[in-house]
Design a protein around this motif. Structure first.
Motif, PDB file in Angstrom:
ATOM      1  N   VAL A 210      -1.200 -60.700  88.846  1.00 51.29           N
ATOM      2  CA  VAL A 210      -1.708 -59.549  88.086  1.00 51.29           C
ATOM      3  C   VAL A 210      -1.162 -58.246  88.669  1.00 51.29           C
ATOM      4  O   VAL A 210      -0.720 -57.355  87.940  1.00 51.29           O
ATOM      5  N   VAL A 211      -1.187 -58.135  90.011  1.00 53.90           N
ATOM      6  CA  VAL A 211      -0.648 -56.942  90.673  1.00 53.90           C
ATOM      7  C   VAL A 211       0.831 -56.777  90.344  1.00 53.90           C
ATOM      8  O   VAL A 211       1.299 -55.666  90.065  1.00 53.90           O
ATOM      9  N   PHE A 212       1.576 -57.875  90.354  1.00 53.56           N
ATOM     10  CA  PHE A 212       3.015 -57.798  90.062  1.00 53.56           C
ATOM     11  C   PHE A 212       3.257 -57.360  88.627  1.00 53.56           C
ATOM     12  O   PHE A 212       4.150 -56.540  88.367  1.00 53.56           O
ATOM     13  N   LEU A 213       2.480 -57.880  87.692  1.00 54.54           N
ATOM     14  CA  LEU A 213       2.659 -57.519  86.280  1.00 54.54           C
ATOM     15  C   LEU A 213       2.417 -56.027  86.069  1.00 54.54           C
ATOM     16  O   LEU A 213       3.207 -55.341  85.411  1.00 54.54           O
ATOM     17  N   ILE A 214       1.329 -55.499  86.637  1.00 54.56           N
ATOM     18  CA  ILE A 214       1.015 -54.078  86.469  1.00 54.56           C
ATOM     19  C   ILE A 214       2.034 -53.215  87.202  1.00 54.56           C
ATOM     20  O   ILE A 214       2.485 -52.182  86.692  1.00 54.56           O
ATOM     21  N   SER A 215       2.417 -53.637  88.411  1.00 53.72           N
ATOM     22  CA  SER A 215       3.420 -52.880  89.171  1.00 53.72           C
ATOM     23  C   SER A 215       4.765 -52.879  88.451  1.00 53.72           C
ATOM     24  O   SER A 215       5.509 -51.890  88.522  1.00 53.72           O
ATOM     25  N   ALA A 216       5.095 -53.975  87.759  1.00 53.63           N
ATOM     26  CA  ALA A 216       6.346 -54.031  87.002  1.00 53.63           C
ATOM     27  C   ALA A 216       6.338 -53.006  85.872  1.00 53.63           C
ATOM     28  O   ALA A 216       7.370 -52.387  85.578  1.00 53.63           O
ATOM     29  N   MET A 217       5.180 -52.810  85.247  1.00 50.62           N
ATOM     30  CA  MET A 217       5.080 -51.785  84.202  1.00 50.62           C
ATOM     31  C   MET A 217       5.298 -50.394  84.781  1.00 50.62           C
ATOM     32  O   MET A 217       5.963 -49.542  84.174  1.00 50.62           O
ATOM     33  N   ALA A 218       4.731 -50.145  85.972  1.00 48.47           N
ATOM     34  CA  ALA A 218       4.918 -48.840  86.615  1.00 48.47           C
ATOM     35  C   ALA A 218       6.359 -48.667  87.083  1.00 48.47           C
ATOM     36  O   ALA A 218       6.937 -47.580  86.978  1.00 48.47           O
ATOM     37  N   GLU A 219       6.949 -49.741  87.592  1.00 40.66           N
ATOM     38  CA  GLU A 219       8.325 -49.681  88.106  1.00 40.66           C
ATOM     39  C   GLU A 219       9.318 -49.364  86.990  1.00 40.66           C
ATOM     40  O   GLU A 219      10.320 -48.673  87.214  1.00 40.66           O
ATOM     41  N   THR A 220       9.048 -49.845  85.784  1.00 41.22           N
ATOM     42  CA  THR A 220       9.945 -49.612  84.651  1.00 41.22           C
ATOM     43  C   THR A 220       9.489 -48.435  83.793  1.00 41.22           C
ATOM     44  O   THR A 220      10.023 -48.226  82.703  1.00 41.22           O
ATOM     45  N   SER A 221       8.505 -47.673  84.285  1.00 45.65           N
ATOM     46  CA  SER A 221       7.994 -46.472  83.593  1.00 45.65           C
ATOM     47  C   SER A 221       7.505 -46.778  82.188  1.00 45.65           C
ATOM     48  O   SER A 221       7.778 -46.044  81.233  1.00 45.65           O
ATOM     49  N   ARG A 222       6.781 -47.874  82.069  1.00 45.27           N
ATOM     50  CA  ARG A 222       6.218 -48.266  80.782  1.00 45.27           C
ATOM     51  C   ARG A 222       4.798 -47.716  80.656  1.00 45.27           C
ATOM     52  O   ARG A 222       4.121 -47.452  81.647  1.00 45.27           O
ATOM     53  N   THR A 223       4.352 -47.535  79.415  1.00 47.52           N
ATOM     54  CA  THR A 223       2.978 -47.147  79.177  1.00 47.52           C
ATOM     55  C   THR A 223       2.041 -48.181  79.812  1.00 47.52           C
ATOM     56  O   THR A 223       2.311 -49.380  79.715  1.00 47.52           O
ATOM     57  N   PRO A 224       0.980 -47.780  80.510  1.00 41.68           N
ATOM     58  CA  PRO A 224       0.436 -46.413  80.602  1.00 41.68           C
ATOM     59  C   PRO A 224       0.976 -45.606  81.764  1.00 41.68           C
ATOM     60  O   PRO A 224       0.341 -44.647  82.190  1.00 41.68           O
ATOM     61  N   PHE A 225       2.134 -45.987  82.289  1.00 39.09           N
ATOM     62  CA  PHE A 225       2.697 -45.301  83.452  1.00 39.09           C
ATOM     63  C   PHE A 225       3.982 -44.545  83.101  1.00 39.09           C
ATOM     64  O   PHE A 225       4.826 -44.331  83.968  1.00 39.09           O
ATOM     65  N   ASP A 226       4.150 -44.144  81.850  1.00 36.99           N
ATOM     66  CA  ASP A 226       5.392 -43.485  81.420  1.00 36.99           C
ATOM     67  C   ASP A 226       5.340 -41.981  81.693  1.00 36.99           C
ATOM     68  O   ASP A 226       5.686 -41.159  80.849  1.00 36.99           O
ATOM     69  N   LEU A 227       4.923 -41.625  82.897  1.00 36.96           N
ATOM     70  CA  LEU A 227       4.762 -40.209  83.238  1.00 36.96           C
ATOM     71  C   LEU A 227       6.095 -39.518  83.492  1.00 36.96           C
ATOM     72  O   LEU A 227       6.163 -38.294  83.520  1.00 36.96           O
ATOM     73  N   THR A 228       7.153 -40.275  83.695  1.00 40.75           N
ATOM     74  CA  THR A 228       8.468 -39.662  83.901  1.00 40.75           C
ATOM     75  C   THR A 228       9.047 -39.135  82.590  1.00 40.75           C
ATOM     76  O   THR A 228       9.980 -38.338  82.609  1.00 40.75           O
ATOM     77  N   GLU A 229       8.510 -39.581  81.470  1.00 48.07           N
ATOM     78  CA  GLU A 229       8.986 -39.128  80.164  1.00 48.07           C
ATOM     79  C   GLU A 229       7.827 -38.614  79.315  1.00 48.07           C
ATOM     80  O   GLU A 229       7.824 -38.762  78.098  1.00 48.07           O
ATOM     81  N   ALA A 230       6.840 -38.015  79.977  1.00 51.48           N
ATOM     82  CA  ALA A 230       5.671 -37.526  79.253  1.00 51.48           C
ATOM     83  C   ALA A 230       6.078 -36.316  78.409  1.00 51.48           C
ATOM     84  O   ALA A 230       6.190 -35.203  78.913  1.00 51.48           O
ATOM     85  N   GLU A 231       6.274 -36.533  77.122  1.00 48.62           N
ATOM     86  CA  GLU A 231       6.831 -35.488  76.259  1.00 48.62           C
ATOM     87  C   GLU A 231       5.958 -34.238  76.226  1.00 48.62           C
ATOM     88  O   GLU A 231       6.464 -33.120  76.141  1.00 48.62           O
ATOM     89  N   SER A 232       4.647 -34.401  76.295  1.00 45.54           N
ATOM     90  CA  SER A 232       3.757 -33.247  76.208  1.00 45.54           C
ATOM     91  C   SER A 232       3.844 -32.361  77.437  1.00 45.54           C
ATOM     92  O   SER A 232       3.449 -31.200  77.397  1.00 45.54           O
ATOM     93  N   GLU A 233       4.369 -32.903  78.561  1.00 45.09           N
ATOM     94  CA  GLU A 233       4.419 -32.134  79.799  1.00 45.09           C
ATOM     95  C   GLU A 233       5.841 -31.759  80.191  1.00 45.09           C
ATOM     96  O   GLU A 233       6.080 -30.675  80.710  1.00 45.09           O
ATOM     97  N   LEU A 234       6.791 -32.683  80.001  1.00 47.39           N
ATOM     98  CA  LEU A 234       8.123 -32.511  80.582  1.00 47.39           C
ATOM     99  C   LEU A 234       9.236 -32.620  79.543  1.00 47.39           C
ATOM    100  O   LEU A 234      10.344 -33.016  79.849  1.00 47.39           O
ATOM    101  N   VAL A 235       8.958 -32.302  78.303  1.00 50.97           N
ATOM    102  CA  VAL A 235       9.925 -32.364  77.202  1.00 50.97           C
ATOM    103  C   VAL A 235      10.400 -33.807  77.023  1.00 50.97           C
ATOM    104  O   VAL A 235       9.866 -34.528  76.212  1.00 50.97           O
ATOM    105  N   ALA A 236      11.425 -34.249  77.764  1.00 50.20           N
ATOM    106  CA  ALA A 236      11.838 -35.657  77.731  1.00 50.20           C
ATOM    107  C   ALA A 236      12.123 -36.137  79.146  1.00 50.20           C
ATOM    108  O   ALA A 236      12.935 -37.027  79.354  1.00 50.20           O
TER     109      ALA A 236
END
Length: 348
Positions: A210-236
């Protein structure tokens, strides 16, 4: 393949040609899978939102990803005047290339692996960590404040979750007794009640899956961890200044990484190319089909989470990585190693 061509080409040239063919047999299907993954995910999002999704270009909309790719390819590549041109153009190439080279050690069957090296898992860790360079270079070479802020944010996020992923992988390596990807798959054969070939159903490794699955989502910047491309804050995000194929390479690299994480989840915790039950008739099905089926299940979970879970705040993201996953994965290394010392290696 090398042995078959050696009498005609000589060993060195035969090895080179065989390796090149092996690379193409992996890289080309992966790139096709990326296009189909984008289509499948858009269809899943549409189903979750009671919409139809892509349905115009080609039968059932199957050619939509190729039409989007053609549109991007025909656009002009714009390089900002103040940008470092060389690094600006190299950054997306690094991201996409790194997403492909990790596939060299992924086993697709009993003898279907490009490089069956003894340190396959370490190779994947090393290759995936190089992805940070593509992100950092994109933000720095753009010479713009918003991409640079996002690149720093992305680097912190990727490094934070690589640490917990590393400890999760240590637990898997301890249980399998090897860094070799084939050995990790074979170590799962019939381990649950002597029949089921899943690490994820092992009580000692279930939390780590479970930890690996969630960490994999964060590692690949997937929702809900897509903060590197948060359009409302950082354009793209760090991609703000990119256009045309340079922009597309980041998207292709992201989805290639998602598919890679689906494969890693399947290999490390769900038996890889082994059938789910250690029963002789099931081995008549090619192992690559079992691996592909397991990858589809994990990919569905990725799409499901993206369609339903709201985005984290950045402080919540860091807290989850450093205050929950890191202590938990570190504790689990001690639990797994202690259990193995008491059972498998007791008196050795």
């Amino acid at each position: 393949m090398t042995d078959a061509m050696t009498p005609y080409l000589g060993y060195e040239l035969a090895w080179f040609v065989a390796t090149l063919i092996g690379c193409l047999l992996i890289a080309l299907p992966v790139m096709l899978a990326v296009a189909m993954a984008i289509y499948a995910e858009r269809k899943l999002w549409a189903a979750f939102a009671l919409r139809r999704g892509p349905n115009v270009v080609g039968p059932l909309g199957l050619l939509q990803s190729f039409a989007d790719g053609l549109k991007v390819f025909l656009q002009e590549t714009i390089v900002p005047a103040a940008a470092n041109r060389t690094l600006f153009l190299i950054a997306p190439i690094i991201t996409f290339t790194v997403a492909l080279i990790a596939w060299a050690v992924i086993p697709f069957g009993p003898s279907m692996v490009l490089a069956n090296v003894n340190v396959g898992l370490l190779y994947i860790l090393a290759a995936s960590s190089l992805g940070v360079y593509g992100v950092i270079l994109a933000g720095w070479a753009s010479n713009s404040k918003y991409p640079f802020y996002s690149a720093i944010r992305a680097a912190a996020q990727m490094v934070s979750y690589e640490v917990s992923i590393g400890f999760v992988l240590i637990s898997v390596v301890l249980w399998a007794g090897s860094f070799n990807m084939q050995d990790i798959v074979l170590a799962q054969k019939g381990t649950i009640l002597g029949v089921i070939s899943f690490n994820a159903l092992n009580p000692l490794l279930l939390p780590m899956s479970v930890v690996f699955l969630i960490s994999a989502m964060a590692e690949t910047s997937r929702t809900p961890f897509d903060l590197t491309e948060a359009e409302s804050e950082l354009v793209a995000g760090y991609q703000t200044e990119y256009s045309s194929m340079a922009f597309a390479l980041y998207w292709l690299g992201e989805y290639a990484n998602v598919i890679l994480m689906c494969a890693l989840n399947s290999v490390l915790f769900w038996g890889g190319w082994l059938p789910p039950v250690d029963w002789a008739p099931l081995y008549a099905v090619p192992g690559i089909l079992w691996l592909f089926a397991k990858m589809l299940v994990v990919f569905f979970i990725f799409a499901w989470v993206k369609a339903t879970v709201p985005r984290y705040r950045y402080d919540q993201l860091m807290r989850l990585g450093w205050k929950i996953f890191l202590p938990l994965s570190l504790l689990w290394v001690f639990l797994v190693s202690g259990w193995l010392m008491l059972t498998r290696f007791h008196g050795a």
